[in-house]
Design a protein around this motif. Sequence first.
Motif, PDB file in Angstrom:
ATOM      1  N   PHE A 132      -9.007   2.135  -5.191  1.00 35.90           N
ATOM      2  CA  PHE A 132      -9.458   0.783  -5.530  1.00 35.90           C
ATOM      3  C   PHE A 132     -10.884   0.544  -5.025  1.00 35.90           C
ATOM      4  O   PHE A 132     -11.718  -0.048  -5.729  1.00 35.90           O
ATOM      5  CB  PHE A 132      -8.517  -0.255  -4.924  1.00 35.90           C
ATOM      6  N   CYS A 133     -11.178   1.012  -3.797  1.00 36.82           N
ATOM      7  CA  CYS A 133     -12.516   0.798  -3.242  1.00 36.82           C
ATOM      8  C   CYS A 133     -13.576   1.506  -4.066  1.00 36.82           C
ATOM      9  O   CYS A 133     -14.649   0.942  -4.332  1.00 36.82           O
ATOM     10  CB  CYS A 133     -12.569   1.282  -1.793  1.00 36.82           C
ATOM     11  N   ARG A 134     -13.310   2.736  -4.473  1.00 33.17           N
ATOM     12  CA  ARG A 134     -14.303   3.462  -5.257  1.00 33.17           C
ATOM     13  C   ARG A 134     -14.525   2.815  -6.618  1.00 33.17           C
ATOM     14  O   ARG A 134     -15.662   2.678  -7.084  1.00 33.17           O
ATOM     15  CB  ARG A 134     -13.869   4.919  -5.425  1.00 33.17           C
ATOM     16  N   VAL A 135     -13.443   2.391  -7.266  1.00 33.47           N
ATOM     17  CA  VAL A 135     -13.568   1.728  -8.565  1.00 33.47           C
ATOM     18  C   VAL A 135     -14.415   0.462  -8.425  1.00 33.47           C
ATOM     19  O   VAL A 135     -15.323   0.197  -9.234  1.00 33.47           O
ATOM     20  CB  VAL A 135     -12.178   1.400  -9.140  1.00 33.47           C
ATOM     21  N   LEU A 136     -14.151  -0.337  -7.399  1.00 29.41           N
ATOM     22  CA  LEU A 136     -14.906  -1.575  -7.193  1.00 29.41           C
ATOM     23  C   LEU A 136     -16.361  -1.280  -6.839  1.00 29.41           C
ATOM     24  O   LEU A 136     -17.277  -1.970  -7.317  1.00 29.41           O
ATOM     25  CB  LEU A 136     -14.246  -2.398  -6.086  1.00 29.41           C
ATOM     26  N   ALA A 137     -16.599  -0.267  -6.008  1.00 27.45           N
ATOM     27  CA  ALA A 137     -17.975   0.067  -5.629  1.00 27.45           C
ATOM     28  C   ALA A 137     -18.787   0.493  -6.836  1.00 27.45           C
ATOM     29  O   ALA A 137     -20.010   0.308  -6.873  1.00 27.45           O
ATOM     30  CB  ALA A 137     -17.975   1.173  -4.571  1.00 27.45           C
ATOM     31  N   GLU A 138     -18.121   1.068  -7.823  1.00 25.95           N
ATOM     32  CA  GLU A 138     -18.817   1.508  -9.034  1.00 25.95           C
ATOM     33  C   GLU A 138     -18.855   0.425 -10.108  1.00 25.95           C
ATOM     34  O   GLU A 138     -19.246   0.685 -11.241  1.00 25.95           O
ATOM     35  CB  GLU A 138     -18.155   2.775  -9.568  1.00 25.95           C
ATOM     36  N   GLY A 139     -18.419  -0.793  -9.748  1.00 26.08           N
ATOM     37  CA  GLY A 139     -18.525  -1.921 -10.668  1.00 26.08           C
ATOM     38  C   GLY A 139     -17.329  -2.130 -11.567  1.00 26.08           C
ATOM     39  O   GLY A 139     -17.375  -2.985 -12.465  1.00 26.08           O
ATOM     40  N   GLY A 140     -16.243  -1.393 -11.361  1.00 30.07           N
ATOM     41  CA  GLY A 140     -15.055  -1.535 -12.185  1.00 30.07           C
ATOM     42  C   GLY A 140     -14.047  -2.497 -11.590  1.00 30.07           C
ATOM     43  O   GLY A 140     -14.311  -3.179 -10.596  1.00 30.07           O
ATOM     44  N   ARG A 141     -12.881  -2.555 -12.205  1.00 26.12           N
ATOM     45  CA  ARG A 141     -11.782  -3.385 -11.724  1.00 26.12           C
ATOM     46  C   ARG A 141     -10.564  -2.498 -11.528  1.00 26.12           C
ATOM     47  O   ARG A 141     -10.207  -1.722 -12.412  1.00 26.12           O
ATOM     48  CB  ARG A 141     -11.453  -4.509 -12.714  1.00 26.12           C
ATOM     49  N   PRO A 142      -9.902  -2.599 -10.379  1.00 22.22           N
ATOM     50  CA  PRO A 142      -8.726  -1.761 -10.133  1.00 22.22           C
ATOM     51  C   PRO A 142      -7.579  -2.116 -11.071  1.00 22.22           C
ATOM     52  O   PRO A 142      -7.364  -3.294 -11.383  1.00 22.22           O
ATOM     53  CB  PRO A 142      -8.370  -2.059  -8.679  1.00 22.22           C
ATOM     54  N   GLU A 143      -6.857  -1.108 -11.519  1.00 20.46           N
ATOM     55  CA  GLU A 143      -5.711  -1.300 -12.395  1.00 20.46           C
ATOM     56  C   GLU A 143      -4.430  -1.104 -11.598  1.00 20.46           C
ATOM     57  O   GLU A 143      -4.291  -0.135 -10.857  1.00 20.46           O
ATOM     58  CB  GLU A 143      -5.760  -0.299 -13.556  1.00 20.46           C
ATOM     59  N   VAL A 144      -3.506  -2.031 -11.751  1.00 17.91           N
ATOM     60  CA  VAL A 144      -2.216  -1.956 -11.068  1.00 17.91           C
ATOM     61  C   VAL A 144      -1.160  -1.616 -12.108  1.00 17.91           C
ATOM     62  O   VAL A 144      -0.836  -2.431 -12.974  1.00 17.91           O
ATOM     63  CB  VAL A 144      -1.878  -3.286 -10.363  1.00 17.91           C
ATOM     64  N   HIS A 145      -0.640  -0.406 -12.028  1.00 16.64           N
ATOM     65  CA  HIS A 145       0.377   0.039 -12.982  1.00 16.64           C
ATOM     66  C   HIS A 145       1.784  -0.265 -12.488  1.00 16.64           C
ATOM     67  O   HIS A 145       2.703  -0.439 -13.278  1.00 16.64           O
ATOM     68  CB  HIS A 145       0.231   1.542 -13.243  1.00 16.64           C
ATOM     69  N   GLN A 146       1.956  -0.302 -11.168  1.00 16.33           N
ATOM     70  CA  GLN A 146       3.264  -0.605 -10.585  1.00 16.33           C
ATOM     71  C   GLN A 146       3.049  -1.371  -9.288  1.00 16.33           C
ATOM     72  O   GLN A 146       2.416  -0.864  -8.370  1.00 16.33           O
ATOM     73  CB  GLN A 146       4.045   0.690 -10.311  1.00 16.33           C
ATOM     74  N   ASP A 147       3.564  -2.582  -9.232  1.00 16.61           N
ATOM     75  CA  ASP A 147       3.405  -3.405  -8.035  1.00 16.61           C
ATOM     76  C   ASP A 147       4.579  -3.139  -7.099  1.00 16.61           C
ATOM     77  O   ASP A 147       5.727  -3.448  -7.411  1.00 16.61           O
ATOM     78  CB  ASP A 147       3.359  -4.890  -8.412  1.00 16.61           C
ATOM     79  N   ARG A 148       4.274  -2.523  -5.962  1.00 18.12           N
ATOM     80  CA  ARG A 148       5.299  -2.254  -4.952  1.00 18.12           C
ATOM     81  C   ARG A 148       4.722  -2.541  -3.580  1.00 18.12           C
ATOM     82  O   ARG A 148       3.512  -2.671  -3.420  1.00 18.12           O
ATOM     83  CB  ARG A 148       5.786  -0.801  -5.030  1.00 18.12           C
ATOM     84  N   GLN A 149       5.574  -2.640  -2.609  1.00 18.48           N
ATOM     85  CA  GLN A 149       5.149  -2.932  -1.250  1.00 18.48           C
ATOM     86  C   GLN A 149       4.690  -1.658  -0.546  1.00 18.48           C
ATOM     87  O   GLN A 149       5.310  -0.603  -0.676  1.00 18.48           O
ATOM     88  CB  GLN A 149       6.291  -3.577  -0.454  1.00 18.48           C
ATOM     89  N   LEU A 150       3.588  -1.779   0.185  1.00 20.58           N
ATOM     90  CA  LEU A 150       3.040  -0.676   0.953  1.00 20.58           C
ATOM     91  C   LEU A 150       2.985  -1.057   2.429  1.00 20.58           C
ATOM     92  O   LEU A 150       2.755  -2.220   2.763  1.00 20.58           O
ATOM     93  CB  LEU A 150       1.616  -0.338   0.491  1.00 20.58           C
ATOM     94  N   ASP A 151       3.198  -0.073   3.292  1.00 18.32           N
ATOM     95  CA  ASP A 151       2.926  -0.229   4.718  1.00 18.32           C
ATOM     96  C   ASP A 151       1.677   0.582   5.017  1.00 18.32           C
ATOM     97  O   ASP A 151       1.721   1.815   5.030  1.00 18.32           O
ATOM     98  CB  ASP A 151       4.104   0.268   5.560  1.00 18.32           C
ATOM     99  N   LEU A 152       0.558  -0.110   5.228  1.00 19.86           N
ATOM    100  CA  LEU A 152      -0.733   0.538   5.417  1.00 19.86           C
ATOM    101  C   LEU A 152      -1.059   0.657   6.897  1.00 19.86           C
ATOM    102  O   LEU A 152      -1.004  -0.327   7.633  1.00 19.86           O
ATOM    103  CB  LEU A 152      -1.842  -0.256   4.718  1.00 19.86           C
TER     104      LEU A 152
END
Length: 374
Positions: free
Chosen positions: A149-169
């Motif tokens: 997501f960070c790389r896509v945003l840094a390059e001016g794009g928008r992140p795509e969410v194909h599956q919304d699930r919970q993450l423990d980061l």
Amino acid sequence: MLRLALTGGGGFLGWHVRVLLRALGWPEPVVLTRADLADPARVAARVSGVDRVLHLAGVNRAEDPTEVAAGNVRLAVALAEGLRAAPVPPGGVVYANSVQAGNGTPYGDGKAAAAAVLADAGLPLDDVPLPHLYGEHGRPFYNSVVATFCRVLAEGGRPEVHQDRQLDLVHVTDAAARLAGVPAGGSWDPALPALRIGVRELAGRLTTMAAGYRVGDIPALSDRHHVRLFNTYRSHCFPAHYPMPLTRRADARGELVEAVRAHGGAGQTFCSTTVPGVTRGEHFHLVKVERFVVLRGTADICLRRVGDGEVLRFAVSGDDPVLVDMPTMWVHKIVNTGPDELVTLFWTNDLFDPARPDTWAEPVEPAPRVAVPA
């Protein structure tokens, strides 16, 4: 202070382990490459007498899914053979396992099988199941959805969410501290505090950060994970997005430049003068967000990523004010290159704490003490 050996030293987690050890002044770890693991006698000689062996190397993805499982087992078998042959057995093994171990996928089953192999090596085993790790300089589309997501945003794009699930980061420096046996007391936490967040919410949070940062705004950094997510995003912006120009407003009274716009917190601002030829800095930060803005005079801002040899230089001048934010885990300095006094404004996201300054001394030049393994 332990003497460590590690596999996977050139990977995402391995680099962060080496950076943390470097900050603390621990001995340089013995780094076992894939070529070393192919020779049990070589492994035995290199790990002999160390306090702890960190097994970080692994296979996350492959065109053939069976190779993911087989690759993780193969690495563990090679390491175990070398450990058994060590003239002076290491004090123990720490395995960077996964919370997905044994979940029925090639990756999860391979990680579980590798743990069983290491348990039979005849040394104490600390089997550490790690959740989803994120942090600076992760490899997009491989290490972490955060990196993607960070790389896509840094390059001016928008992140795509194909599956919304919970993450423990968990931030990778916390994992590095846990694996290396570094006690709590700095900006890291070996207890592995996690941010539980949905993929869609994560994309939205990072998108909001990126939108403000395109014009230099600092987002609200309300807790440790907000700070670390912002630092992760900034690592994908550097160096292409810097220096960032600042808008100058002038009238009959003079000029005005907005150097810092921080949302949700003030941080700390200070100003320094530097005589010609003098250097400030020669250190790096693990967490601190730090901004440089030259207001008068000319300077070179020089940076080098910890463990790398290339030095980047930005020539800046008070005649055309710009901002340069120091990326975490990059050694940096500012040098007055002009004939007159240099006036620089500095901003950090938190108040200076002498007990925990998060300032780790290291020269930008000459080249670093160790090279990143191939």
